[in-house]
Structures are given as C-alpha cells and as structure tokens.
Design a protein around this motif. Structure first.
Motif, PDB file in Angstrom:
ATOM      1  N   THR A   2      -9.616  51.226  47.409  1.00  0.00           N
ATOM      2  CA  THR A   2     -10.802  48.829  48.051  1.00  0.00           C
ATOM      3  C   THR A   2     -11.701  50.128  48.415  1.00  0.00           C
ATOM      4  O   THR A   2     -12.582  50.019  48.789  1.00  0.00           O
ATOM      5  CB  THR A   2      -9.583  48.874  48.767  1.00  0.00           C
ATOM      6  OG1 THR A   2      -8.270  47.902  47.450  1.00  0.00           O
ATOM      7  CG2 THR A   2     -10.398  47.768  48.716  1.00  0.00           C
ATOM      8  N   ALA A   3     -10.791  51.065  49.703  1.00  0.00           N
ATOM      9  CA  ALA A   3     -11.994  51.609  50.581  1.00  0.00           C
ATOM     10  C   ALA A   3     -13.192  52.332  49.494  1.00  0.00           C
ATOM     11  O   ALA A   3     -14.490  52.472  49.859  1.00  0.00           O
ATOM     12  CB  ALA A   3     -11.465  52.740  51.140  1.00  0.00           C
TER      13      ALA A   3
ATOM     14  N   ASP B  61      -5.103  51.191  48.571  1.00  0.00           N
ATOM     15  CA  ASP B  61      -5.828  50.828  49.564  1.00  0.00           C
ATOM     16  C   ASP B  61      -6.945  51.701  49.532  1.00  0.00           C
ATOM     17  O   ASP B  61      -8.288  51.718  49.916  1.00  0.00           O
ATOM     18  CB  ASP B  61      -5.664  51.222  51.218  1.00  0.00           C
ATOM     19  CG  ASP B  61      -4.206  49.879  51.097  1.00  0.00           C
ATOM     20  OD1 ASP B  61      -4.460  49.069  50.958  1.00  0.00           O
ATOM     21  OD2 ASP B  61      -2.875  50.283  52.525  1.00  0.00           O
ATOM     22  N   ARG B  62      -6.708  52.936  48.906  1.00  0.00           N
ATOM     23  CA  ARG B  62      -7.406  54.111  48.731  1.00  0.00           C
ATOM     24  C   ARG B  62      -8.502  53.821  47.609  1.00  0.00           C
ATOM     25  O   ARG B  62      -9.777  54.037  48.060  1.00  0.00           O
ATOM     26  CB  ARG B  62      -7.278  56.049  48.825  1.00  0.00           C
ATOM     27  CG  ARG B  62      -6.335  56.000  49.726  1.00  0.00           C
ATOM     28  CD  ARG B  62      -5.744  57.453  49.011  1.00  0.00           C
ATOM     29  NE  ARG B  62      -4.836  57.647  47.672  1.00  0.00           N
ATOM     30  CZ  ARG B  62      -3.252  57.752  47.699  1.00  0.00           C
ATOM     31  NH1 ARG B  62      -2.880  56.843  48.696  1.00  0.00           N
ATOM     32  NH2 ARG B  62      -3.292  57.366  46.797  1.00  0.00           N
TER      33      ARG B  62
ATOM     34  N   GLU C 161       0.891  50.551  47.047  1.00  0.00           N
ATOM     35  CA  GLU C 161      -0.040  49.821  48.046  1.00  0.00           C
ATOM     36  C   GLU C 161      -0.665  50.578  49.289  1.00  0.00           C
ATOM     37  O   GLU C 161      -2.109  50.349  49.382  1.00  0.00           O
ATOM     38  CB  GLU C 161       0.950  48.673  49.186  1.00  0.00           C
ATOM     39  CG  GLU C 161       1.480  47.757  48.592  1.00  0.00           C
ATOM     40  CD  GLU C 161       2.461  47.577  49.712  1.00  0.00           C
ATOM     41  OE1 GLU C 161       2.708  48.253  50.970  1.00  0.00           O
ATOM     42  OE2 GLU C 161       3.103  46.320  49.812  1.00  0.00           O
ATOM     43  N   ARG C 162      -0.946  52.254  48.841  1.00  0.00           N
ATOM     44  CA  ARG C 162      -1.741  52.969  49.765  1.00  0.00           C
ATOM     45  C   ARG C 162      -2.585  53.513  48.770  1.00  0.00           C
ATOM     46  O   ARG C 162      -3.344  53.976  49.154  1.00  0.00           O
ATOM     47  CB  ARG C 162      -0.643  54.746  50.080  1.00  0.00           C
ATOM     48  CG  ARG C 162       0.385  54.465  51.018  1.00  0.00           C
ATOM     49  CD  ARG C 162       1.673  55.542  51.628  1.00  0.00           C
ATOM     50  NE  ARG C 162       1.400  55.423  52.496  1.00  0.00           N
ATOM     51  CZ  ARG C 162       2.748  56.755  53.597  1.00  0.00           C
ATOM     52  NH1 ARG C 162       2.482  57.342  52.465  1.00  0.00           N
ATOM     53  NH2 ARG C 162       3.368  56.024  54.796  1.00  0.00           N
TER      54      ARG C 162
END
Length: 218
Positions: free
Chosen positions: A78-79, A75-76, A71-72
C-alpha cells in the motif's frame, strides 16, 4: 493476605513478538511439522505458561504468524503503490514488491515456511490464506480502478483482473505451491510487466501528473 505471584519477565506484546520470531527460526530450521512447541519456547526464552497465554496450539500460533506477515506485506504494498506518481508506476511497484517475496532472501524464507505443505494442513490455514490474498490484491485492484478511469488501462476489469495478475506475478516469482524455479528477478519483472501492459491495453506512456499530453504539439 494475598501473596504477589512471580512477575512476568516480559509484557504481553513482547512475549508475542518473541514467540513469532522464535517460531520463524525453528520452523525455518526444522520445518513446520517438526517444529515442537518446546523448541519454540526454548528459542524464545519463554515458559509454557507464556505460550498458552496467547495460543491454544501450534496451529493457532502459525495462523497468527501468517496474519502478521500478510498484514506487513500489505502495508508495504500500500505504501509503495500510494507513493507512485502514475497508475503504471503503481503497477510496477506492486509487481516489484510481490517479486521481493520470492527473490529477497529473508522474505522468501518466511514465505517458504508459511507456504510449506505441513503448514498448509494447519487448522485455520485456509481462512488465513484467503484473508492474505484479499489484503495483497486490494491495492492492486484500487490502482487498476484509477488506471481505468484515467485511460492508462483502458481494457482493465479490476475485480476480475487483479486476482489473475496476482496469480501470474506469484508464479513468476516462484511462489506457487509446486515451487517452480523462477527466472532472474529482472527477467520475471519484465515478463509480468509486459503481460500486464498487453492485457490492460496500455498503448502509450501515461499523462504526466500536470495533465498535459506529451504528444501534443509534437
């Protein structure tokens, strides 16, 4: 009269973080198969009771850790993809972030632990692996959809191409199960980028954000 029990040293969220961090340290040092729960607790400074408040087994701890790391990473990804100005820049950002899992020392060490043969035999691992793959592919498939609509990737078939691009990038970064020795990060990045451009039909630079055609009036 009810006697108050001994207070917890840490809040549940802090206990969980300490267990995850300690598990990574012990598993990197000993390997998953030889990472004893007692060693993880000693590293975390927690009691057996603390462990079993969160997990029933070491396998369950591993799967939860795998999910947190996936998940981390998602998130990276996607950002970085969201911040890119064009679909082509977004593709490069996605490739570069995946490459970092193999070439960034700390990230690569974590991936090596979570992808080790011993870890892969853990109960529930296959489900977490599929979940992680979906998380990592999602921003790639989305950027391919955008690129197909605006003409950047005219040959793209996003649902079919995204898993293939992920596999190629994963292998180029040295992250496949056989742990092939990768080229340098720059060489691997260029090779994957070149492959993707050919496969997706990129024939020219994308239009700038204002929509003008750089070839117009030339």
């Amino acid at each position: 009269m009810t006697t108050a029990g001994r207070p917890r040293r840490f809040e549940p969220a802090d206990e969980l973080r300490r267990l995850f961090d300690a598990a990574l340290v012990v598993m990197e040092r000993n390997g998953y198969a030889d990472a004893a729960v007692a060693d993880i607790l000693a590293e975390a400074g927690l009691s057996t009771r603390s462990f079993y408040r969160h997990f029933e087994s070491k396998d369950q701890l591993l799967c939860a850790l795998y999910r947190r790391e996936a998940e981390r990473a998602a998130d990276r990804l996607t950002a970085r993809v969201s911040a890119a100005a064009t679909p082509l820049a977004a593709l490069d950002s996605w490739i570069d972030e995946i490459m970092s899992l193999g070439f960034h020392r700390r990230k690569a060490a974590r991936v090596a632990v979570l992808g080790s043969p011993g870890a892969m035999r853990a109960e529930g691992y296959a489900d977490e692996s599929r979940h992680a793959a979906k998380l990592l592919v999602a921003p790639l498939e989305e950027l391919l959809q955008v690129g197909r609509r605006d003409g950047t990737f005219p040959l793209a078939d996003p649902p079919a191409d995204a898993p293939l691009i992920q596999s190629v990038t994963w292998a180029a970064a040295g992250l496949n199960p056989v742990r092939d020795t990768p080229a340098s990060r720059d060489q691997a990045f260029r090779a994957v980028g070149s492959f993707c451009r050919r496969a997706l039909g990129v024939t020219r630079s994308p239009r700038p954000a204002d929509g003008t055609d750089p070839a117009a009036g030339a």
